[in-house]
Design a protein around this motif. Structure first.
Motif: not given
Length: 216
Positions: A39, A41, A94-96, A102, A168, A170
Protein backbone atom coordinates in the motif's frame (compact mmCIF):
# COMPACT_ATOMS: atom_id res chain seq x y z
CA UNK A 1 27.99 -28.25 -7.85
CA UNK A 2 25.31 -28.43 -5.22
CA UNK A 3 26.54 -27.51 -1.74
CA UNK A 4 24.89 -29.36 1.14
CA UNK A 5 25.34 -29.01 4.90
CA UNK A 6 23.43 -30.37 7.88
CA UNK A 7 22.04 -28.08 10.60
CA UNK A 8 20.22 -28.78 13.84
CA UNK A 9 18.08 -25.62 13.50
CA UNK A 10 17.30 -23.37 10.52
CA UNK A 11 15.77 -19.89 10.84
CA UNK A 12 14.17 -18.34 7.75
CA UNK A 13 14.39 -14.54 8.01
CA UNK A 14 13.02 -13.51 4.64
CA UNK A 15 9.37 -13.06 3.58
CA UNK A 16 8.35 -16.12 1.58
CA UNK A 17 6.02 -13.95 -0.53
CA UNK A 18 9.14 -12.37 -2.05
CA UNK A 19 11.47 -15.34 -1.92
CA UNK A 20 12.76 -17.89 -4.40
CA UNK A 21 13.48 -20.38 -1.59
CA UNK A 22 12.41 -23.95 -2.29
CA UNK A 23 12.05 -26.57 0.41
CA UNK A 24 12.94 -30.17 -0.32
CA UNK A 25 12.48 -32.94 2.20
CA UNK A 26 10.95 -30.65 4.84
CA UNK A 27 8.30 -27.98 5.41
CA UNK A 28 5.63 -29.96 3.59
CA UNK A 29 2.88 -27.88 5.20
CA UNK A 30 4.23 -24.58 3.85
CA UNK A 31 1.51 -22.99 1.75
CA UNK A 32 2.22 -21.52 -1.63
CA UNK A 33 2.53 -17.77 -1.16
CA UNK A 34 1.66 -15.20 -3.77
CA UNK A 35 3.47 -11.88 -3.93
CA UNK A 36 1.44 -9.39 -1.91
CA UNK A 37 0.87 -5.87 -3.11
CA UNK A 38 2.09 -3.00 -0.99
CA UNK A 39 0.00 0.00 0.00
CA UNK A 40 1.27 3.42 -0.96
CA UNK A 41 1.56 5.66 2.07
CA UNK A 42 2.64 9.26 1.65
CA UNK A 43 3.68 10.97 4.88
CA UNK A 44 3.44 14.78 5.08
CA UNK A 45 5.05 16.68 7.97
CA UNK A 46 4.14 20.28 8.72
CA UNK A 47 4.23 22.81 11.55
CA UNK A 48 1.01 24.59 12.43
CA UNK A 49 -2.39 24.22 14.04
CA UNK A 50 -5.44 22.23 13.07
CA UNK A 51 -8.17 24.20 11.33
CA UNK A 52 -10.90 23.15 13.74
CA UNK A 53 -13.60 25.00 11.82
CA UNK A 54 -12.96 22.84 8.75
CA UNK A 55 -13.50 19.63 10.70
CA UNK A 56 -16.44 21.06 12.63
CA UNK A 57 -18.18 22.00 9.40
CA UNK A 58 -17.39 18.68 7.65
CA UNK A 59 -20.67 17.00 8.76
CA UNK A 60 -22.60 19.97 7.37
CA UNK A 61 -20.77 19.83 4.02
CA UNK A 62 -21.53 16.11 3.74
CA UNK A 63 -25.13 16.26 4.93
CA UNK A 64 -28.12 15.50 2.75
CA UNK A 65 -30.45 18.42 1.91
CA UNK A 66 -32.95 17.40 4.59
CA UNK A 67 -30.21 16.95 7.22
CA UNK A 68 -28.74 20.28 6.19
CA UNK A 69 -32.04 22.09 6.69
CA UNK A 70 -32.39 20.65 10.20
CA UNK A 71 -28.80 21.47 11.20
CA UNK A 72 -28.22 24.80 9.50
CA UNK A 73 -30.49 26.82 11.78
CA UNK A 74 -28.62 26.03 14.97
CA UNK A 75 -25.24 26.39 13.26
CA UNK A 76 -26.09 29.79 11.78
CA UNK A 77 -27.35 31.01 15.17
CA UNK A 78 -24.02 30.19 16.84
CA UNK A 79 -21.31 28.49 14.75
CA UNK A 80 -19.08 28.30 17.83
CA UNK A 81 -21.41 25.69 19.33
CA UNK A 82 -20.20 23.22 16.69
CA UNK A 83 -16.51 23.83 17.40
CA UNK A 84 -14.54 21.18 19.33
CA UNK A 85 -13.46 22.18 22.83
CA UNK A 86 -9.84 21.24 22.03
CA UNK A 87 -7.70 20.17 19.09
CA UNK A 88 -7.52 16.36 18.90
CA UNK A 89 -4.07 14.75 18.86
CA UNK A 90 -5.22 12.07 16.38
CA UNK A 91 -7.75 11.95 13.55
CA UNK A 92 -8.44 8.56 11.93
CA UNK A 93 -10.52 7.44 8.96
CA UNK A 94 -12.23 4.16 8.15
CA UNK A 95 -11.31 1.71 5.39
CA UNK A 96 -14.27 2.78 3.21
CA UNK A 97 -13.75 6.50 3.77
CA UNK A 98 -13.53 8.89 0.81
CA UNK A 99 -11.45 11.32 2.87
CA UNK A 100 -8.18 12.07 1.02
CA UNK A 101 -6.02 11.13 4.03
CA UNK A 102 -5.62 8.01 6.17
CA UNK A 103 -4.82 9.76 9.43
CA UNK A 104 -3.56 12.95 11.05
CA UNK A 105 -1.38 12.72 14.14
CA UNK A 106 0.46 15.06 16.46
CA UNK A 107 4.19 14.31 16.50
CA UNK A 108 6.30 14.25 19.67
CA UNK A 109 10.03 14.82 18.97
CA UNK A 110 12.25 11.79 19.44
CA UNK A 111 14.52 13.73 21.81
CA UNK A 112 11.75 14.30 24.36
CA UNK A 113 13.16 12.67 27.48
CA UNK A 114 10.18 12.50 29.82
CA UNK A 115 6.45 11.88 29.88
CA UNK A 116 5.92 15.33 31.39
CA UNK A 117 7.59 16.99 28.38
CA UNK A 118 5.46 14.93 26.00
CA UNK A 119 2.32 15.88 27.94
CA UNK A 120 3.29 19.55 27.60
CA UNK A 121 3.46 19.21 23.81
CA UNK A 122 0.06 17.48 23.70
CA UNK A 123 -1.48 20.14 25.97
CA UNK A 124 0.01 22.89 23.81
CA UNK A 125 -1.52 21.38 20.66
CA UNK A 126 -4.89 20.93 22.35
CA UNK A 127 -4.88 24.66 23.16
CA UNK A 128 -4.35 25.45 19.48
CA UNK A 129 -0.66 26.31 19.64
CA UNK A 130 1.52 25.34 16.63
CA UNK A 131 3.10 21.90 16.71
CA UNK A 132 4.35 19.33 14.18
CA UNK A 133 1.74 17.05 12.60
CA UNK A 134 2.05 14.00 10.35
CA UNK A 135 -0.57 13.32 7.68
CA UNK A 136 -0.72 9.86 6.08
CA UNK A 137 -2.37 9.82 2.66
CA UNK A 138 -2.59 7.49 -0.37
CA UNK A 139 -0.91 10.11 -2.59
CA UNK A 140 1.11 13.32 -2.32
CA UNK A 141 -1.28 16.08 -1.31
CA UNK A 142 -1.02 19.60 -2.77
CA UNK A 143 -0.30 22.31 -0.24
CA UNK A 144 -3.59 23.97 -1.11
CA UNK A 145 -5.42 20.89 0.16
CA UNK A 146 -3.34 20.72 3.34
CA UNK A 147 -4.08 24.38 3.96
CA UNK A 148 -7.77 23.49 4.21
CA UNK A 149 -7.00 21.39 7.28
CA UNK A 150 -4.17 23.38 8.87
CA UNK A 151 -3.11 26.91 9.63
CA UNK A 152 0.56 26.51 8.77
CA UNK A 153 3.23 28.51 10.53
CA UNK A 154 4.53 31.31 8.27
CA UNK A 155 7.64 30.45 6.30
CA UNK A 156 7.48 26.71 6.99
CA UNK A 157 7.58 24.07 4.28
CA UNK A 158 5.81 20.73 4.02
CA UNK A 159 8.15 17.73 4.16
CA UNK A 160 6.94 14.72 2.15
CA UNK A 161 8.05 11.07 2.31
CA UNK A 162 6.37 8.96 -0.38
CA UNK A 163 6.78 5.17 -0.16
CA UNK A 164 5.07 1.80 -0.37
CA UNK A 165 5.02 1.12 3.33
CA UNK A 166 2.79 -1.84 4.21
CA UNK A 167 1.50 -5.06 2.67
CA UNK A 168 -2.05 -4.81 1.38
CA UNK A 169 -3.96 -7.03 3.79
CA UNK A 170 -7.20 -8.76 2.85
CA UNK A 171 -9.71 -10.92 4.68
CA UNK A 172 -9.97 -13.80 4.94
CA UNK A 173 -6.35 -14.83 4.47
CA UNK A 174 -4.22 -17.80 5.44
CA UNK A 175 -1.00 -17.52 7.41
CA UNK A 176 2.33 -19.28 7.46
CA UNK A 177 3.27 -20.68 10.91
CA UNK A 178 6.29 -19.71 13.00
CA UNK A 179 7.34 -23.36 12.90
CA UNK A 180 7.65 -24.41 9.26
CA UNK A 181 8.82 -27.92 10.18
CA UNK A 182 8.86 -29.70 13.53
CA UNK A 183 12.40 -30.94 12.79
CA UNK A 184 13.67 -27.41 13.44
CA UNK A 185 12.78 -24.91 10.71
CA UNK A 186 11.50 -21.56 12.01
CA UNK A 187 10.05 -18.53 10.24
CA UNK A 188 10.58 -15.06 11.72
CA UNK A 189 8.46 -13.23 9.15
CA UNK A 190 5.25 -15.08 9.99
CA UNK A 191 4.14 -12.14 12.13
CA UNK A 192 4.39 -9.72 9.19
CA UNK A 193 1.36 -11.38 7.62
CA UNK A 194 -0.71 -9.78 10.39
CA UNK A 195 1.03 -6.45 10.97
CA UNK A 196 4.14 -5.09 9.29
CA UNK A 197 6.62 -2.75 11.01
CA UNK A 198 10.18 -2.87 12.28
CA UNK A 199 8.84 -3.35 15.78
CA UNK A 200 6.77 -6.33 14.64
CA UNK A 201 9.86 -7.91 13.07
CA UNK A 202 11.61 -7.65 16.43
CA UNK A 203 8.65 -9.35 18.10
CA UNK A 204 8.76 -12.11 15.47
CA UNK A 205 12.48 -12.64 16.05
CA UNK A 206 12.00 -12.80 19.83
CA UNK A 207 9.16 -15.28 19.40
CA UNK A 208 11.35 -17.57 17.28
CA UNK A 209 14.21 -17.23 19.79
CA UNK A 210 11.83 -18.32 22.57
CA UNK A 211 10.65 -21.29 20.50
CA UNK A 212 14.24 -22.37 19.88
CA UNK A 213 15.07 -21.97 23.56
CA UNK A 214 12.15 -24.24 24.45
CA UNK A 215 13.36 -26.79 21.90
CA UNK A 216 16.98 -26.98 23.04
Amino acid sequence: GLFMEAFHIVVVAHPLEHSSLKFEGCCETVQASSTSEFRRCTAHFLHGTLNLRYFAEAPIRQASPSELRRASGAYEDDPQLSMPLFAPAKIFTTADSTTPFYSIGLQVPVNVSSVDKADEIVASAEKGEPQVYKIFAPRPLPEEELDNWFNRSPGTAVQVVDWYAYPQYTVPQSFQPFVLDQDGVYYINAIEQVASAMEMSLIGARNVANLIEDRV
